[in-house]
Scaffold this active site. Structure first.
Site, PDB file in Angstrom:
ATOM      1  CB  CYS A 121      -0.900  -0.006   1.230  1.00  0.00           C
ATOM      2  SG  CYS A 121      -2.095  -1.349   1.170  1.00  0.00           S
ATOM      3  CG  ASP A 311      -2.929  -2.138   9.454  1.00  0.00           C
ATOM      4  OD1 ASP A 311      -2.555  -3.307   9.302  1.00  0.00           O
ATOM      5  OD2 ASP A 311      -2.208  -1.162   9.172  1.00  0.00           O
TER       6      ASP A 311
END
Ligand code: EPZ
Length: 449
Positions: A121, A311
């Site tokens: 990511c 996260d």
């Protein structure tokens, strides 16, 4: 050509989802199978793209991987492990960061490795300097090549005394996967001790490794000559669980997450309760629901375990757009993890991002040019819009916002979500979401007269 998810928002998500093996453990345990001299069996394996990527990479290196058609359990036999062609490795590496963890196991099993440039990511620079430094400490020769790095261990690998500048999860895994068969003792200071790290240590211990985790987060590994395969059930995915919990809260729904483990979610559950979410824990999972009333704002800082996991920050920010008041989030793990807020602002959220550290945790990004603190004012009405998903967690947070928004959202780039959320479309359907999937017609070149 990609798929387009058209979501008609405003429907509370209610029902049950099942969360299986953690995306941030399962691929690592798969790589560890290379170190055994007998086959390994990994259970509770989710059907996600990161598992497919590592399956292909293991097969490229001669590991026989078989998947149970009913349970999805993986059996990995490293007996015929061999070097793969660099170009083939590159083709299979995908947008994953896992290939970097093949270094130690491949050097132990075949004496060398070629690691392609990594994906992952776009939430920061994602350097691998700690990894390369650690491998050199073990006696590896690291050479930058076109498209990746070549690593060899001409004189074998020996134990090392390593201190990480930051408790990096990946670098800790790099040490574990390299040290357990290195000659002698390894001492790792400032190690990461996330639940996924502890579960990887459990896997390695089953293989015959001798690993001690001290109270000061120093990990000591005594290298052993031989390791066997393992039989292990992966811990469930705490990050997927947190995403469904926020989806329940933001859509004013009620979702039972089968497989959720309270012990891995302490900081998240405390935060959920503080903003006004509700949850009930039983032996098989956790029920998350909106108990009614207004949500409360709060000040939050992400941190390494046992702090609030980075996260979890993106789905929580969507919930904070619905809280009555001003919230502050200081992201201390990644320097660029608020990019997903652009789409939320287009939907009507009121969010300002800042370069300053808006918190008390010592942060590496304070005096640099990173927008790593956010101020969220709520509650704001969210309206549907067109969204192109930027990364895995931010992308799922966009889905949560679209599911709660008034009106229709067209979401592209949803293939990214398949990297870490098993069968998410089936799960959304089961929870009563109203959406369609269509193939995005390719742009047609129009020649003007
Ligand atoms: C793992 O990434 C997870 N990914 C991430 O989850 C998670 O957010 C992260 O750990 C932190 O918990 C996987 O396990 C596949 P780090 P990792 O090394 O290992 C810096 C998700 O959405 N750093 O702990 O790459 C780095 O830039 C993903 O599931 C260096 O500077 O994370 C970051 O600022 C996102 N040099 C910090 O350390 C290095 O060599 C933490 O990174 C390595 C890291």
């Amino acid at each position: 050509m990609g798929s387009v998810l058209t979501i008609r928002g405003g429907i509370p998500l209610t029902g049950k989802v099942s969360v299986r093996g953690a995306k941030n453990l399962v691929p690592k345990a798969m790589v560890a199978s290379l170190l055994g001299n007998t086959p390994s069996v990994l259970r509770n394996v989710p059907e996600i793209k990161d598992v497919d990527v590592v399956t292909s990479l293991l097969q490229l290196h001669g590991v026989e991987v078989t998947k149970d058609p009913v349970t999805g359990d993986l059996t990995m036999d490293p007996l015929n492990a061999k070097m793969a062609q660099s170009k083939d490795i590159d083709a299979h590496a995908g947008d994953s960061r896992i290939p970097i963890l093949f270094c130690g196991p491949l050097m132990h099993s075949i004496g060398e490795a070629f690691i392609p440039d990594l994906g992952g990511c776009k939430i920061g620079d994602r350097p691998i300097d700690y990894h390369l430094e650690v491998l050199r400490n073990f006696g590896a020769v690291v050479e930058k090549r076109t498209g990746g790095i070549s690593i060899s261990a001409p004189k074998g690998l020996h134990g090392a005394k390593v201190a990480l500048p930051y408790p990096s999860v990946g670098a800790t895994e790099q040490v574990l996967l390299t040290a357990i068969r290195a000659e002698g003792i390894t001492e790792l200071s400032n190690a990461a001790v996330e639940p996924e790290i502890m579960d990887l240590i459990a896997v390695l211990q089953k293989m015959g490794a001798i690993i001690t985790v001290q109270t000061d987060r120093v990990i000591r590994i005594e290298g052993v000559k031989e390791l066997t395969g393992y039989n292990h059930k992966a811990i469930s995915d705490r990050n997927e669980t947190a995403s469904w919990a926020c989806a329940a809260l933001v859509t004013k729904g009620d979702i039972y997450v089968e497989g959720a483990r309270q012990v891995d979610l302490t900081a998240f559950l405390n935060t959920l309760r503080k903003i006004g979410g509700a949850f009930d824990v039983d032996d098989d999972g956790i029920r998350f629901y909106h108990p009614g009333g207004a949500l409360s704002p709060l000040v939050l800082e992400t941190d390494v375990h046992p702090g609030f996991m980075t996260d979890w920050q993106q789905p929580l920010v969507v919930a904070l757009t619905q809280a009555a008041g001003v919230s502050i989030v200081h992201e201390t793990v990644y320097e660029n993890r608020f990019g997903f807020t652009d789409a939320l602002m287009r939907m009507g959220a009121s969010i300002q991002v800042h370069r300053e550290c808006l918190g008390s945790i010592p942060c590496r990004f304070g005096q640099m040019n990173f927008l790593h603190s956010a101020v969220i004012s709520g509650p704001t009405e969210l309206r549907g819009t067109d969204i192109d998903i930027p990364d895995l967690r931010g992308g799922f947070s966009h889905l949560i916002a679209a599911l709660a928004a008034d009106g229709v959202s067209r979401v592209t780039g949803i293939e990214l979500i398949n990297r870490g959320y098993e069968r998410f479309q089936d799960k959304l359907e089961g929870l009563g979401a109203d959406f369609d999937i269509t193939e995005d017609a390719p742009a047609v070149a129009v020649t003007l007269p």
